[in-house]
Design a protein around this motif. Structure first.
Motif, PDB file in Angstrom:
ATOM      1  N   SER A   1       3.474  87.445  44.699  1.00 28.82           N
ATOM      2  CA  SER A   1       4.793  88.059  44.612  1.00 28.82           C
ATOM      3  C   SER A   1       5.263  88.602  45.953  1.00 28.82           C
ATOM      4  CB  SER A   1       4.787  89.196  43.583  1.00 28.82           C
ATOM      5  OG  SER A   1       4.485  88.699  42.285  1.00 28.82           O
ATOM      6  N   LEU A   2       4.316  89.014  46.789  1.00 21.57           N
ATOM      7  CA  LEU A   2       4.656  89.571  48.092  1.00 21.57           C
ATOM      8  C   LEU A   2       4.758  88.515  49.186  1.00 21.57           C
ATOM      9  CD1 LEU A   2       2.444  92.770  48.082  1.00 21.57           C
ATOM     10  CD2 LEU A   2       4.904  92.752  48.449  1.00 21.57           C
ATOM     11  N   MET A   3       3.933  87.477  49.081  1.00 24.89           N
ATOM     12  CA  MET A   3       3.863  86.480  50.159  1.00 24.89           C
ATOM     13  C   MET A   3       4.165  85.083  49.640  1.00 24.89           C
ATOM     14  SD  MET A   3       0.489  87.849  52.206  1.00 24.89           S
ATOM     15  CE  MET A   3      -0.481  88.109  50.711  1.00 24.89           C
ATOM     16  N   ALA A   4       5.118  84.430  50.298  1.00 24.99           N
ATOM     17  CA  ALA A   4       5.472  83.071  49.914  1.00 24.99           C
ATOM     18  C   ALA A   4       4.468  82.081  50.506  1.00 24.99           C
ATOM     19  CB  ALA A   4       6.880  82.755  50.404  1.00 24.99           C
TER      20      ALA A   4
ATOM     21  N   PRO B   1      -1.680  79.294  49.057  1.00 21.57           N
ATOM     22  CA  PRO B   1      -2.252  78.016  48.604  1.00 21.57           C
ATOM     23  C   PRO B   1      -2.888  78.081  47.216  1.00 21.57           C
ATOM     24  CG  PRO B   1      -3.745  79.084  50.131  1.00 21.57           C
ATOM     25  CD  PRO B   1      -2.499  79.939  50.091  1.00 21.57           C
ATOM     26  N   TYR B   2      -2.661  79.162  46.500  1.00 19.12           N
ATOM     27  CA  TYR B   2      -3.234  79.287  45.160  1.00 19.12           C
ATOM     28  C   TYR B   2      -2.293  80.105  44.288  1.00 19.12           C
ATOM     29  CZ  TYR B   2      -4.496  83.911  46.861  1.00 19.12           C
ATOM     30  OH  TYR B   2      -4.449  85.176  47.398  1.00 19.12           O
ATOM     31  N   ASP B   3      -2.462  79.979  42.978  1.00 19.71           N
ATOM     32  CA  ASP B   3      -1.722  80.775  42.003  1.00 19.71           C
ATOM     33  C   ASP B   3      -2.700  81.779  41.410  1.00 19.71           C
ATOM     34  OD1 ASP B   3      -0.751  81.633  39.334  1.00 19.71           O
ATOM     35  OD2 ASP B   3       0.890  80.246  39.728  1.00 19.71           O
ATOM     36  N   PRO B   4      -2.443  83.073  41.569  1.00 20.78           N
ATOM     37  CA  PRO B   4      -3.413  84.079  41.109  1.00 20.78           C
ATOM     38  C   PRO B   4      -3.624  84.108  39.599  1.00 20.78           C
ATOM     39  CG  PRO B   4      -1.365  85.119  41.753  1.00 20.78           C
ATOM     40  CD  PRO B   4      -1.264  83.694  42.177  1.00 20.78           C
TER      41      PRO B   4
ATOM     42  N   LYS C   1      -2.240  89.025  33.830  1.00 24.99           N
ATOM     43  CA  LYS C   1      -0.885  88.511  33.607  1.00 24.99           C
ATOM     44  C   LYS C   1       0.130  89.648  33.501  1.00 24.99           C
ATOM     45  CE  LYS C   1       2.046  85.154  32.609  1.00 24.99           C
ATOM     46  NZ  LYS C   1       3.267  85.882  32.303  1.00 24.99           N
ATOM     47  N   ALA C   2      -0.241  90.721  32.802  1.00 22.20           N
ATOM     48  CA  ALA C   2       0.680  91.847  32.639  1.00 22.20           C
ATOM     49  C   ALA C   2       0.986  92.504  33.982  1.00 22.20           C
ATOM     50  CB  ALA C   2       0.088  92.870  31.669  1.00 22.20           C
ATOM     51  N   ASP C   3      -0.049  92.714  34.802  1.00 20.07           N
ATOM     52  CA  ASP C   3       0.164  93.321  36.110  1.00 20.07           C
ATOM     53  C   ASP C   3       0.944  92.381  37.025  1.00 20.07           C
ATOM     54  OD1 ASP C   3      -0.861  95.808  35.731  1.00 20.07           O
ATOM     55  OD2 ASP C   3      -2.414  95.661  37.268  1.00 20.07           O
ATOM     56  N   HIS C   4       0.649  91.102  36.952  1.00 21.13           N
ATOM     57  CA  HIS C   4       1.377  90.119  37.764  1.00 21.13           C
ATOM     58  C   HIS C   4       2.870  90.202  37.470  1.00 21.13           C
ATOM     59  CE1 HIS C   4       3.051  86.098  38.661  1.00 21.13           C
ATOM     60  NE2 HIS C   4       2.172  86.073  39.637  1.00 21.13           N
TER      61      HIS C   4
ATOM     62  N   TRP D   1       4.407  93.896  38.540  1.00 21.95           N
ATOM     63  CA  TRP D   1       4.584  94.117  39.976  1.00 21.95           C
ATOM     64  C   TRP D   1       5.558  93.117  40.586  1.00 21.95           C
ATOM     65  CZ3 TRP D   1       3.720  98.752  40.568  1.00 21.95           C
ATOM     66  CH2 TRP D   1       2.574  99.396  40.090  1.00 21.95           C
ATOM     67  N   ALA D   2       5.647  91.919  40.009  1.00 16.86           N
ATOM     68  CA  ALA D   2       6.636  90.952  40.501  1.00 16.86           C
ATOM     69  C   ALA D   2       8.045  91.509  40.331  1.00 16.86           C
ATOM     70  CB  ALA D   2       6.492  89.626  39.752  1.00 16.86           C
ATOM     71  N   ASP D   3       8.291  92.149  39.197  1.00 20.44           N
ATOM     72  CA  ASP D   3       9.612  92.754  38.950  1.00 20.44           C
ATOM     73  C   ASP D   3       9.887  93.887  39.927  1.00 20.44           C
ATOM     74  OD1 ASP D   3      10.112  91.022  36.879  1.00 20.44           O
ATOM     75  OD2 ASP D   3       9.570  92.434  35.286  1.00 20.44           O
ATOM     76  N   VAL D   4       8.877  94.731  40.149  1.00 21.83           N
ATOM     77  CA  VAL D   4       9.040  95.867  41.069  1.00 21.83           C
ATOM     78  C   VAL D   4       9.300  95.370  42.485  1.00 21.83           C
ATOM     79  CG1 VAL D   4       7.872  97.842  42.136  1.00 21.83           C
ATOM     80  CG2 VAL D   4       7.646  97.437  39.679  1.00 21.83           C
ATOM     81  N   ILE D   5       8.519  94.392  42.923  1.00 22.99           N
ATOM     82  CA  ILE D   5       8.647  93.841  44.283  1.00 22.99           C
ATOM     83  C   ILE D   5      10.025  93.204  44.487  1.00 22.99           C
ATOM     84  CG2 ILE D   5       7.808  91.973  45.783  1.00 22.99           C
ATOM     85  CD1 ILE D   5       4.970  92.665  44.543  1.00 22.99           C
ATOM     86  N   LYS D   6      10.489  92.490  43.476  1.00 20.82           N
ATOM     87  CA  LYS D   6      11.808  91.862  43.567  1.00 20.82           C
ATOM     88  C   LYS D   6      12.913  92.921  43.641  1.00 20.82           C
ATOM     89  CE  LYS D   6      14.835  88.540  41.248  1.00 20.82           C
ATOM     90  NZ  LYS D   6      14.985  87.629  40.078  1.00 20.82           N
ATOM     91  N   ALA D   7      12.827  93.930  42.762  1.00 18.37           N
ATOM     92  CA  ALA D   7      13.855  94.969  42.723  1.00 18.37           C
ATOM     93  C   ALA D   7      13.903  95.780  44.020  1.00 18.37           C
ATOM     94  CB  ALA D   7      13.605  95.903  41.533  1.00 18.37           C
ATOM     95  N   ALA D   8      12.726  95.967  44.634  1.00 15.46           N
ATOM     96  CA  ALA D   8      12.653  96.766  45.859  1.00 15.46           C
ATOM     97  C   ALA D   8      12.873  95.936  47.126  1.00 15.46           C
ATOM     98  CB  ALA D   8      11.299  97.470  45.935  1.00 15.46           C
ATOM     99  N   GLY D   9      12.980  94.624  46.970  1.00 13.43           N
ATOM    100  CA  GLY D   9      13.169  93.763  48.132  1.00 13.43           C
ATOM    101  C   GLY D   9      11.994  93.750  49.075  1.00 13.43           C
ATOM    102  N   LEU D  10      10.776  93.712  48.531  1.00 12.30           N
ATOM    103  CA  LEU D  10       9.575  93.823  49.357  1.00 12.30           C
ATOM    104  C   LEU D  10       8.946  92.489  49.727  1.00 12.30           C
ATOM    105  CD1 LEU D  10       7.816  96.808  47.548  1.00 12.30           C
ATOM    106  CD2 LEU D  10       9.243  96.877  49.598  1.00 12.30           C
ATOM    107  N   LYS D  11       9.515  91.392  49.301  1.00 13.43           N
ATOM    108  CA  LYS D  11       8.924  90.085  49.589  1.00 13.43           C
ATOM    109  C   LYS D  11       8.686  89.935  51.079  1.00 13.43           C
ATOM    110  CE  LYS D  11       8.190  85.796  47.824  1.00 13.43           C
ATOM    111  NZ  LYS D  11       7.520  85.430  46.583  1.00 13.43           N
ATOM    112  N   GLY D  12       7.484  89.518  51.430  1.00 11.95           N
ATOM    113  CA  GLY D  12       7.173  89.283  52.840  1.00 11.95           C
ATOM    114  C   GLY D  12       6.581  90.462  53.576  1.00 11.95           C
ATOM    115  N   GLN D  13       6.429  91.621  52.895  1.00 11.51           N
ATOM    116  CA  GLN D  13       5.851  92.778  53.590  1.00 11.51           C
ATOM    117  C   GLN D  13       4.326  92.684  53.623  1.00 11.51           C
ATOM    118  OE1 GLN D  13       7.280  96.672  53.135  1.00 11.51           O
ATOM    119  NE2 GLN D  13       9.304  96.077  52.486  1.00 11.51           N
TER     120      GLN D  13
END
Length: 219
Positions: free
Chosen positions: A1-4, A7-10, A201-204, A207-219
């Protein structure tokens, strides 16, 4: 969710074996802070949007994400100040230069015992035995708000079920040994592979929702 481009899907590329332990977080303020509860924190943030300084051990840590999560749920705004670790953040929190701090309960125990920090809430599902008077965030008026750093064991997806089951059985035996059990924080019970998969799965998703809402992708 943080890093594009990973090479794997968690979720898809691992077969969960066993959840080992989970460590909750503490929301703390300096001992002399006028903030004495989560209600005080929310009221201060509403009265001064963006002016409270939220200290964390670093960008994209669970503590940082937990702070972003609470900000979203409570409908408030404060400013995140990432440090390079707990040791670097503590002087500013203790002195009051930072309004509040989110970090692991373990890292907060020493400063709390020394009278330097005051815990106002924990992010666990239940109160911590060492701080029986400190409420959870859920008890403070935000049901369902919880955040922990969990530790688990997984193997590559496609590993035969018999091997996963055998590993889980042996790991659980070790985790139930008295000398091991007393060292674990025990926030989450040891689970079988299916239950651990549900936690992942629940945490994934959360946190994906939180990261998206906060604009944290790539940090």
């Amino acid at each position: 969710s943080l890093m594009a481009g990973l090479p794997y899907d968690p979720v898809k590329d691992f077969a969960p074996v066993a959840l080992v332990d989970a460590a909750p977080l503490a929301i703390t303020v300096g001992a002399n802070s006028p903030i004495k509860s989560m209600a005080d924190l929310v009221n201060a943030a509403k009265a001064n949007p963006g002016k409270l300084l939220f200290a964390s051990p670093g960008n994209a840590t669970v503590a940082h994400l937990a702070g972003e999560y609470f900000q979203k749920v409570a409908g408030i705004k404060y400013t995140h100040v990432p440090y390079k670790g707990t040791a670097q953040a503590l002087p500013d929190v203790i002195s009051g230069r930072a309004s509040f701090f989110v970090a692991s309960v373990e890292s907060a125990k020493g400063p709390v015992k020394a009278g330097q920090l005051r815990p106002i809430a924990v992010t666990s599902a239940k109160r911590m035995p060492e701080w029986p008077d400190v409420p959870t965030v859920a008890e403070s008026g935000y049901p369902g708000v919880a955040a922990v750093t969990w530790f688990g064991i997984a193997v590559p997806a496609g590993t035969p079920d018999a091997i996963v089951t055998r590993l889980n059985t042996e790991i659980v035996k070790v985790l139930k040994a008295p000398d091991v059990k007393e060292r674990l924080q025990g926030e989450l019970d040891t689970t079988g592979p299916a239950a651990f998969a549900t936690v992942i799965k629940a945490d994934h998703d959360k946190w994906a929702d939180v990261i998206k809402a906060a604009g944290l992708k790539g940090q």
